[in-house]
Each structure stands twice: as structure tokens, then as C-alpha cells.
Design an enzyme around this catalytic site. Sequence first.
Site, mmCIF file in Angstrom:
data_model
loop_
_atom_site.group_PDB
_atom_site.id
_atom_site.type_symbol
_atom_site.label_atom_id
_atom_site.label_comp_id
_atom_site.label_asym_id
_atom_site.label_seq_id
_atom_site.Cartn_x
_atom_site.Cartn_y
_atom_site.Cartn_z
ATOM 1 N N HIS A 188 14.963 -2.271 -2.653
ATOM 2 C CA HIS A 188 14.190 -3.563 -3.165
ATOM 3 C C HIS A 188 13.490 -3.624 -4.672
ATOM 4 O O HIS A 188 12.822 -2.678 -5.028
ATOM 5 C CB HIS A 188 13.008 -3.356 -1.912
ATOM 6 C CG HIS A 188 13.782 -2.842 -0.754
ATOM 7 N ND1 HIS A 188 12.347 -2.331 0.283
ATOM 8 C CD2 HIS A 188 14.551 -3.275 0.245
ATOM 9 C CE1 HIS A 188 13.067 -2.420 1.815
ATOM 10 N NE2 HIS A 188 14.201 -3.183 1.307
ATOM 11 N N LYS A 200 4.892 -0.669 -9.101
ATOM 12 C CA LYS A 200 4.796 -0.025 -8.003
ATOM 13 C C LYS A 200 4.076 1.308 -8.345
ATOM 14 O O LYS A 200 4.130 2.427 -8.816
ATOM 15 C CB LYS A 200 5.826 0.055 -6.682
ATOM 16 C CG LYS A 200 6.398 -1.167 -6.094
ATOM 17 C CD LYS A 200 7.375 -1.397 -4.556
ATOM 18 C CE LYS A 200 7.453 -2.304 -5.274
ATOM 19 N NZ LYS A 200 8.684 -1.670 -3.888
ATOM 20 N N ASP A 241 19.255 -3.784 4.803
ATOM 21 C CA ASP A 241 19.182 -2.588 4.437
ATOM 22 C C ASP A 241 20.479 -2.138 4.146
ATOM 23 O O ASP A 241 21.300 -1.489 2.840
ATOM 24 C CB ASP A 241 18.405 -1.391 4.233
ATOM 25 C CG ASP A 241 16.682 -2.075 3.816
ATOM 26 O OD1 ASP A 241 16.760 -2.960 2.839
ATOM 27 O OD2 ASP A 241 15.448 -0.860 3.366
#
Length: 195
Positions: free
Chosen positions: A67, A77, A174
Site C-alpha cells: 500500500h 511510516k 489486495d
Amino acid sequence: MRGHSLHVTPTKIPGLVSISPVHHGDHRGYFCEVFKDGWFRENVADVTFVQDNESLSADVGTMRGLHFQLDPFAQGKLVRCIKGALFDVAVDIRHGSPTFGQWVGVELSAENGQQLWVPPGMAHGFMTLKPDTMIAYKVTAPYSAENDRGLRWNDPAIGISWPQSVDCILSDKDKKQPMLADMPAYFHCHAREAN
């Protein structure tokens, strides 16, 4: 407690680093610092985290990813595992980067305490290695459904060596993500960023 409490290990992808905390312990257990804003800005990236997220994956082989989000909601992140273990992966999707299409995978577990800093311009995902695995991560931008995108977890052109190749548990979303070759050039890397 003297000396550095966090150690940075570069990876083959510029900007993507592994961070290991120093555990100070005795017969009672341990203490460690897992994040220090000033230290992170000076040694890893000068960013502001706006949100902390946590997710639980019940079954071994649960795959989440790959992602990323588009600008202006592109996310950096800082990922760690707080229960169980997972194989955490980042793929460089910055066009013009010398490592475009390359990946790095790191085992994160509650035991090893390692973290992975995934800067914007990377697709991120993970596969769980133990039941009831919990992941916690800081992000530099909030979730934006309009800017949410993905990359196929098993794109042969990328060739990620996932620990499990069968009985992978995926969301419908996904399963349908595009291959790298079919994605627009969402991110670009300038020469100064590649060093």
C-alpha cells in the site's frame, strides 16, 4: 543510561532504514526507548508524525499490502511489531531512483524490537509469521481514501521472497492491485534524493 538508545542501519534503498532500540534490563524485565522526536529528525528524517495506527492479524500468512498514498497525503511510516512476528517489506516506486522496483524485507517481532522507516515514495506491506500478530506504526499523513493506492504483492518483476508462498490470506482489494509496470509514475526521485 548513557550512549545512544537507538541504532540506525541503512538498507540498499536510500532513505529506507532499520532502527534497533537498546534494551536496558535486569531480572525484572527491560526498558527501552522506541521513539525520540529530536533524535529521529536528526538521524533519520525531519518529519512530523500525525497519527499512530495499530492492527491485529489473527492468522499466520495474513498479507496486507502493498500500500501507499499519493501526494498530498503521501505517508512516511515508522513500523514496529508489538506482538508476534511479521515480514515487513518496502518497494521503491520512485521513478528515476537507482533502486526503482527494488525491495527490502525485514523481520520485525516483539522480541527483536526492530523498526522500519518507510519514507514516502515506497509501497509497503507485510506478512504475518505468528498467530495474533500486532503491528503498530506512526504515519506522517492521515488516511485518505481518494489517495489510497496499491501494488501487487507478488509482482514477478519485483520478485519479493515472501516467507510463505501458499495459503496467503489476502483481502479482495489486495488480490486486484496492479503490477508495477501498469502503474502511472506517481512518484519521482531527484538526483539529490537518491544519495
